[in-house]
Design a protein around this motif. Sequence first.
Motif, PDB file in Angstrom:
ATOM      1  N   LEU A   1     -11.425  20.579  -2.081  1.00  0.00           N
ATOM      2  CA  LEU A   1     -10.211  20.722  -1.268  1.00  0.00           C
ATOM      3  C   LEU A   1      -9.160  19.692  -1.682  1.00  0.00           C
ATOM      4  O   LEU A   1      -7.997  20.029  -1.910  1.00  0.00           O
ATOM      5  CB  LEU A   1     -10.537  20.566   0.215  1.00  0.00           C
ATOM      6  CG  LEU A   1      -9.333  20.582   1.164  1.00  0.00           C
ATOM      7  CD1 LEU A   1      -8.710  21.977   1.207  1.00  0.00           C
ATOM      8  CD2 LEU A   1      -9.745  20.129   2.553  1.00  0.00           C
ATOM      9  N   VAL A   2      -9.567  18.438  -1.772  1.00  0.00           N
ATOM     10  CA  VAL A   2      -8.631  17.374  -2.144  1.00  0.00           C
ATOM     11  C   VAL A   2      -8.100  17.611  -3.560  1.00  0.00           C
ATOM     12  O   VAL A   2      -6.901  17.460  -3.816  1.00  0.00           O
ATOM     13  CB  VAL A   2      -9.295  15.978  -2.002  1.00  0.00           C
ATOM     14  CG1 VAL A   2      -8.406  14.886  -2.552  1.00  0.00           C
ATOM     15  CG2 VAL A   2      -9.644  15.706  -0.539  1.00  0.00           C
ATOM     16  N   LYS A   3      -8.980  18.027  -4.468  1.00  0.00           N
ATOM     17  CA  LYS A   3      -8.544  18.296  -5.837  1.00  0.00           C
ATOM     18  C   LYS A   3      -7.544  19.444  -5.881  1.00  0.00           C
ATOM     19  O   LYS A   3      -6.494  19.343  -6.537  1.00  0.00           O
ATOM     20  CB  LYS A   3      -9.757  18.617  -6.711  1.00  0.00           C
ATOM     21  CG  LYS A   3      -9.394  18.841  -8.160  1.00  0.00           C
ATOM     22  CD  LYS A   3     -10.623  19.095  -9.006  1.00  0.00           C
ATOM     23  CE  LYS A   3     -10.182  19.294 -10.440  1.00  0.00           C
ATOM     24  NZ  LYS A   3     -11.201  19.943 -11.236  1.00  0.00           N
ATOM     25  N   ALA A   4      -7.835  20.529  -5.175  1.00  0.00           N
ATOM     26  CA  ALA A   4      -6.915  21.692  -5.174  1.00  0.00           C
ATOM     27  C   ALA A   4      -5.572  21.329  -4.557  1.00  0.00           C
ATOM     28  O   ALA A   4      -4.520  21.694  -5.095  1.00  0.00           O
ATOM     29  CB  ALA A   4      -7.563  22.851  -4.424  1.00  0.00           C
ATOM     30  N   ASP A   5      -5.602  20.609  -3.443  1.00  0.00           N
ATOM     31  CA  ASP A   5      -4.335  20.193  -2.815  1.00  0.00           C
ATOM     32  C   ASP A   5      -3.549  19.282  -3.737  1.00  0.00           C
ATOM     33  O   ASP A   5      -2.328  19.372  -3.825  1.00  0.00           O
ATOM     34  CB  ASP A   5      -4.611  19.490  -1.478  1.00  0.00           C
ATOM     35  CG  ASP A   5      -5.073  20.441  -0.380  1.00  0.00           C
ATOM     36  OD1 ASP A   5      -4.943  21.682  -0.541  1.00  0.00           O
ATOM     37  OD2 ASP A   5      -5.564  19.939   0.644  1.00  0.00           O
TER      38      ASP A   5
ATOM     39  N   THR B   1      -6.158  10.374  10.247  1.00  0.00           N
ATOM     40  CA  THR B   1      -5.668   9.729   9.028  1.00  0.00           C
ATOM     41  C   THR B   1      -4.199  10.059   8.749  1.00  0.00           C
ATOM     42  O   THR B   1      -3.645   9.558   7.769  1.00  0.00           O
ATOM     43  CB  THR B   1      -6.537  10.112   7.811  1.00  0.00           C
ATOM     44  OG1 THR B   1      -6.494  11.517   7.606  1.00  0.00           O
ATOM     45  CG2 THR B   1      -7.971   9.649   8.001  1.00  0.00           C
ATOM     46  N   PHE B   2      -3.577  10.876   9.574  1.00  0.00           N
ATOM     47  CA  PHE B   2      -2.156  11.186   9.450  1.00  0.00           C
ATOM     48  C   PHE B   2      -1.350   9.916   9.690  1.00  0.00           C
ATOM     49  O   PHE B   2      -1.713   9.137  10.553  1.00  0.00           O
ATOM     50  CB  PHE B   2      -1.770  12.260  10.477  1.00  0.00           C
ATOM     51  CG  PHE B   2      -0.358  12.739  10.347  1.00  0.00           C
ATOM     52  CD1 PHE B   2      -0.037  13.704   9.424  1.00  0.00           C
ATOM     53  CD2 PHE B   2       0.645  12.206  11.140  1.00  0.00           C
ATOM     54  CE1 PHE B   2       1.277  14.154   9.293  1.00  0.00           C
ATOM     55  CE2 PHE B   2       1.957  12.644  11.020  1.00  0.00           C
ATOM     56  CZ  PHE B   2       2.273  13.620  10.095  1.00  0.00           C
TER      57      PHE B   2
ATOM     58  N   ASP C   1       1.882  12.278   3.807  1.00  0.00           N
ATOM     59  CA  ASP C   1       1.654  13.716   3.928  1.00  0.00           C
ATOM     60  C   ASP C   1       2.926  14.482   3.588  1.00  0.00           C
ATOM     61  O   ASP C   1       3.948  14.316   4.239  1.00  0.00           O
ATOM     62  CB  ASP C   1       1.206  14.037   5.360  1.00  0.00           C
ATOM     63  CG  ASP C   1       0.705  15.450   5.519  1.00  0.00           C
ATOM     64  OD1 ASP C   1       1.118  16.338   4.755  1.00  0.00           O
ATOM     65  OD2 ASP C   1      -0.108  15.662   6.441  1.00  0.00           O
ATOM     66  N   ASP C   2       2.860  15.304   2.560  1.00  0.00           N
ATOM     67  CA  ASP C   2       4.027  16.066   2.120  1.00  0.00           C
ATOM     68  C   ASP C   2       3.938  17.544   2.497  1.00  0.00           C
ATOM     69  O   ASP C   2       4.683  18.365   1.987  1.00  0.00           O
ATOM     70  CB  ASP C   2       4.220  15.919   0.614  1.00  0.00           C
ATOM     71  CG  ASP C   2       3.029  16.449  -0.183  1.00  0.00           C
ATOM     72  OD1 ASP C   2       2.015  16.847   0.434  1.00  0.00           O
ATOM     73  OD2 ASP C   2       3.091  16.464  -1.412  1.00  0.00           O
TER      74      ASP C   2
ATOM     75  N   LEU D   1       7.609   8.491  10.487  1.00  0.00           N
ATOM     76  CA  LEU D   1       6.806   7.637   9.613  1.00  0.00           C
ATOM     77  C   LEU D   1       6.918   8.101   8.167  1.00  0.00           C
ATOM     78  O   LEU D   1       6.976   7.293   7.245  1.00  0.00           O
ATOM     79  CB  LEU D   1       5.332   7.652  10.038  1.00  0.00           C
ATOM     80  CG  LEU D   1       5.004   7.070  11.407  1.00  0.00           C
ATOM     81  CD1 LEU D   1       3.524   7.220  11.695  1.00  0.00           C
ATOM     82  CD2 LEU D   1       5.428   5.617  11.510  1.00  0.00           C
ATOM     83  N   ILE D   2       6.981   9.415   7.985  1.00  0.00           N
ATOM     84  CA  ILE D   2       7.072   9.985   6.644  1.00  0.00           C
ATOM     85  C   ILE D   2       8.519  10.013   6.164  1.00  0.00           C
ATOM     86  O   ILE D   2       8.823   9.553   5.059  1.00  0.00           O
ATOM     87  CB  ILE D   2       6.483  11.412   6.624  1.00  0.00           C
ATOM     88  CG1 ILE D   2       4.992  11.363   6.959  1.00  0.00           C
ATOM     89  CG2 ILE D   2       6.720  12.080   5.275  1.00  0.00           C
ATOM     90  CD1 ILE D   2       4.376  12.708   7.230  1.00  0.00           C
ATOM     91  N   GLU D   3       9.389  10.542   6.998  1.00  0.00           N
ATOM     92  CA  GLU D   3      10.797  10.698   6.607  1.00  0.00           C
ATOM     93  C   GLU D   3      11.436   9.368   6.229  1.00  0.00           C
ATOM     94  O   GLU D   3      12.233   9.297   5.303  1.00  0.00           O
ATOM     95  CB  GLU D   3      11.608  11.341   7.743  1.00  0.00           C
ATOM     96  CG  GLU D   3      11.132  12.718   8.147  1.00  0.00           C
ATOM     97  CD  GLU D   3      11.337  13.753   7.073  1.00  0.00           C
ATOM     98  OE1 GLU D   3      12.395  13.729   6.425  1.00  0.00           O
ATOM     99  OE2 GLU D   3      10.430  14.580   6.871  1.00  0.00           O
ATOM    100  N   GLU D   4      11.097   8.327   6.958  1.00  0.00           N
ATOM    101  CA  GLU D   4      11.686   7.011   6.705  1.00  0.00           C
ATOM    102  C   GLU D   4      10.758   6.111   5.898  1.00  0.00           C
ATOM    103  O   GLU D   4      11.034   4.939   5.704  1.00  0.00           O
ATOM    104  CB  GLU D   4      12.044   6.356   8.044  1.00  0.00           C
ATOM    105  CG  GLU D   4      13.067   7.170   8.839  1.00  0.00           C
ATOM    106  CD  GLU D   4      13.268   6.640  10.250  1.00  0.00           C
ATOM    107  OE1 GLU D   4      13.075   5.420  10.465  1.00  0.00           O
ATOM    108  OE2 GLU D   4      13.602   7.455  11.125  1.00  0.00           O
TER     109      GLU D   4
END
Length: 177
Positions: free
Chosen positions: A167-171, A108-109, A126-127, A136-139
Amino acid sequence: MIKSTIRKRTYRAIYRLLDRVSPVDYDCGTLCGAACCMVESEPDMEMGIYLLPGEDKIHRREGEGYRWTEESTEEFEFPESWKGKVFFLHCMNPPHCQRALRPIQCRTFPLLPHLTEEGELIMIYDDTEVPYACPLIEETLPLNDDFVKATTTVWRHLIRDPLIYDLVKADSEDRYE
Protein backbone atom coordinates in the motif's frame (compact mmCIF):
# COMPACT_ATOMS: atom_id res chain seq x y z
CA MET A 1 -11.18 -9.76 5.25
CA ILE A 2 -7.64 -9.48 4.04
CA LYS A 3 -5.16 -10.95 6.49
CA SER A 4 -2.23 -9.25 8.14
CA THR A 5 0.95 -10.56 9.70
CA ILE A 6 0.69 -7.91 12.43
CA ARG A 7 -0.59 -9.25 15.72
CA LYS A 8 -3.22 -7.76 17.95
CA ARG A 9 -0.69 -6.97 20.68
CA THR A 10 1.48 -5.08 18.16
CA TYR A 11 -1.47 -2.94 17.13
CA ARG A 12 -2.18 -2.25 20.80
CA ALA A 13 1.44 -1.20 21.36
CA ILE A 14 1.25 1.08 18.31
CA TYR A 15 -1.92 2.71 19.65
CA ARG A 16 -0.30 3.21 23.08
CA LEU A 17 2.76 4.83 21.50
CA LEU A 18 0.64 7.17 19.37
CA ASP A 19 -1.55 8.03 22.39
CA ARG A 20 1.51 9.67 23.98
CA VAL A 21 2.21 12.08 21.13
CA SER A 22 0.39 14.81 19.26
CA PRO A 23 1.26 16.72 16.08
CA VAL A 24 1.14 20.04 17.97
CA ASP A 25 0.90 21.17 21.59
CA TYR A 26 -2.78 22.12 21.25
CA ASP A 27 -5.94 20.76 19.69
CA CYS A 28 -5.25 21.35 16.01
CA GLY A 29 -9.00 21.10 15.36
CA THR A 30 -9.31 24.61 16.80
CA LEU A 31 -7.47 25.92 13.72
CA CYS A 32 -10.05 24.66 11.25
CA GLY A 33 -13.15 23.66 13.20
CA ALA A 34 -12.16 19.98 13.03
CA ALA A 35 -12.54 20.07 9.24
CA CYS A 36 -11.21 16.55 8.72
CA CYS A 37 -13.99 15.17 10.93
CA MET A 38 -16.79 17.46 9.80
CA VAL A 39 -16.72 17.06 6.03
CA GLU A 40 -20.12 16.96 4.39
CA SER A 41 -19.90 14.48 1.58
CA GLU A 42 -21.64 14.44 -1.76
CA PRO A 43 -24.70 12.14 -1.84
CA ASP A 44 -22.83 9.58 -3.96
CA MET A 45 -19.44 10.02 -2.24
CA GLU A 46 -18.76 8.07 0.93
CA MET A 47 -16.29 9.74 3.29
CA GLY A 48 -14.52 7.80 5.99
CA ILE A 49 -11.27 6.03 6.69
CA TYR A 50 -10.27 2.45 6.11
CA LEU A 51 -8.51 0.29 8.64
CA LEU A 52 -5.18 -1.22 7.81
CA PRO A 53 -5.11 -5.01 7.40
CA GLY A 54 -5.58 -6.57 10.83
CA GLU A 55 -6.29 -3.28 12.59
CA ASP A 56 -9.87 -4.44 13.15
CA LYS A 57 -8.51 -6.96 15.68
CA ILE A 58 -8.40 -4.30 18.40
CA HIS A 59 -11.81 -2.72 17.78
CA ARG A 60 -15.28 -3.81 18.79
CA ARG A 61 -17.72 -3.35 15.97
CA GLU A 62 -20.61 -2.14 18.09
CA GLY A 63 -21.04 0.71 20.55
CA GLU A 64 -17.88 2.60 19.63
CA GLY A 65 -19.48 5.63 17.97
CA TYR A 66 -18.48 4.45 14.50
CA ARG A 67 -20.43 2.86 11.70
CA TRP A 68 -18.53 0.01 10.08
CA THR A 69 -18.86 -1.04 6.48
CA GLU A 70 -17.04 -3.70 4.53
CA GLU A 71 -15.72 -2.52 1.20
CA SER A 72 -14.36 -4.55 -1.68
CA THR A 73 -10.72 -3.85 -2.44
CA GLU A 74 -11.61 -4.08 -6.13
CA GLU A 75 -13.81 -0.97 -5.89
CA PHE A 76 -11.02 1.23 -4.56
CA GLU A 77 -7.46 1.80 -5.68
CA PHE A 78 -5.76 -0.73 -3.47
CA PRO A 79 -2.64 -2.65 -4.49
CA GLU A 80 -3.03 -5.87 -6.49
CA SER A 81 -2.04 -7.90 -3.42
CA TRP A 82 -5.13 -6.68 -1.55
CA LYS A 83 -7.82 -9.22 -2.36
CA GLY A 84 -11.15 -9.31 -0.56
CA LYS A 85 -12.72 -6.87 1.85
CA VAL A 86 -11.47 -4.04 4.06
CA PHE A 87 -13.23 -2.26 6.89
CA PHE A 88 -14.24 1.35 6.41
CA LEU A 89 -15.10 3.44 9.48
CA HIS A 90 -17.47 6.40 9.62
CA CYS A 91 -17.47 8.57 12.75
CA MET A 92 -21.04 8.97 13.99
CA ASN A 93 -20.44 11.95 16.27
CA PRO A 94 -17.86 14.29 14.73
CA PRO A 95 -15.96 16.18 15.94
CA HIS A 96 -16.40 14.35 19.23
CA CYS A 97 -14.89 11.04 18.24
CA GLN A 98 -13.55 8.86 20.98
CA ARG A 99 -9.89 9.73 20.52
CA ALA A 100 -8.76 6.43 22.03
CA LEU A 101 -10.50 4.60 19.19
CA ARG A 102 -9.08 6.56 16.25
CA PRO A 103 -7.54 4.40 13.50
CA ILE A 104 -3.81 4.59 12.84
CA GLN A 105 -4.21 6.82 9.82
CA CYS A 106 -6.10 9.38 11.94
CA ARG A 107 -3.46 9.14 14.67
CA THR A 108 -0.57 9.81 12.29
CA PHE A 109 -2.29 12.60 10.33
CA PRO A 110 -1.09 15.01 8.90
CA LEU A 111 1.83 12.76 8.00
CA LEU A 112 1.93 9.99 5.42
CA PRO A 113 4.50 7.27 4.96
CA HIS A 114 6.37 7.64 1.68
CA LEU A 115 8.96 5.39 0.11
CA THR A 116 11.52 7.30 -1.91
CA GLU A 117 12.63 5.95 -5.28
CA GLU A 118 15.63 4.51 -3.40
CA GLY A 119 13.28 2.66 -1.01
CA GLU A 120 13.86 4.84 2.04
CA LEU A 121 10.84 5.42 4.29
CA ILE A 122 10.20 9.08 5.06
CA MET A 123 7.23 10.96 6.46
CA ILE A 124 5.64 13.66 4.32
CA TYR A 125 2.70 15.98 4.80
CA ASP A 126 -0.47 14.27 3.60
CA ASP A 127 -1.04 15.32 -0.01
CA THR A 128 -4.27 13.40 -0.50
CA GLU A 129 -6.92 15.39 -2.32
CA VAL A 130 -9.76 16.01 0.12
CA PRO A 131 -12.67 18.46 0.24
CA TYR A 132 -11.20 20.51 3.10
CA ALA A 133 -8.04 22.40 3.94
CA CYS A 134 -5.86 21.47 6.89
CA PRO A 135 -3.87 24.45 8.21
CA LEU A 136 -1.10 22.12 9.41
CA ILE A 137 -0.57 21.04 5.81
CA GLU A 138 -1.48 24.21 3.95
CA GLU A 139 0.84 26.34 6.06
CA THR A 140 3.39 23.56 6.63
CA LEU A 141 3.24 24.24 10.35
CA PRO A 142 6.05 22.64 12.35
CA LEU A 143 5.11 19.38 14.05
CA ASN A 144 6.33 18.11 17.39
CA ASP A 145 9.54 16.09 17.04
CA ASP A 146 8.24 13.31 19.29
CA PHE A 147 5.16 12.98 17.05
CA VAL A 148 7.29 12.74 13.90
CA LYS A 149 9.63 10.18 15.52
CA ALA A 150 6.77 8.04 16.85
CA THR A 151 4.96 8.17 13.51
CA THR A 152 8.11 7.12 11.68
CA THR A 153 8.70 4.26 14.13
CA VAL A 154 5.11 3.08 13.73
CA TRP A 155 5.22 3.06 9.93
CA ARG A 156 8.61 1.30 9.92
CA HIS A 157 6.94 -1.44 11.95
CA LEU A 158 3.80 -1.49 9.84
CA ILE A 159 5.54 -1.83 6.47
CA ARG A 160 7.07 -5.10 7.63
CA ASP A 161 3.67 -6.51 6.73
CA PRO A 162 3.71 -7.23 2.97
CA LEU A 163 0.20 -5.85 2.39
CA ILE A 164 0.91 -2.57 4.18
CA TYR A 165 4.26 -2.30 2.41
CA ASP A 166 2.47 -2.75 -0.92
CA LEU A 167 0.00 0.00 0.00
CA VAL A 168 2.71 2.48 0.99
CA LYS A 169 4.75 1.60 -2.10
CA ALA A 170 1.77 2.02 -4.45
CA ASP A 171 0.76 5.33 -2.87
CA SER A 172 4.36 6.54 -3.09
CA GLU A 173 4.66 5.55 -6.73
CA ASP A 174 1.45 7.45 -7.50
CA ARG A 175 3.14 10.59 -6.16
CA TYR A 176 6.06 10.17 -8.62
CA GLU A 177 3.67 10.57 -11.56
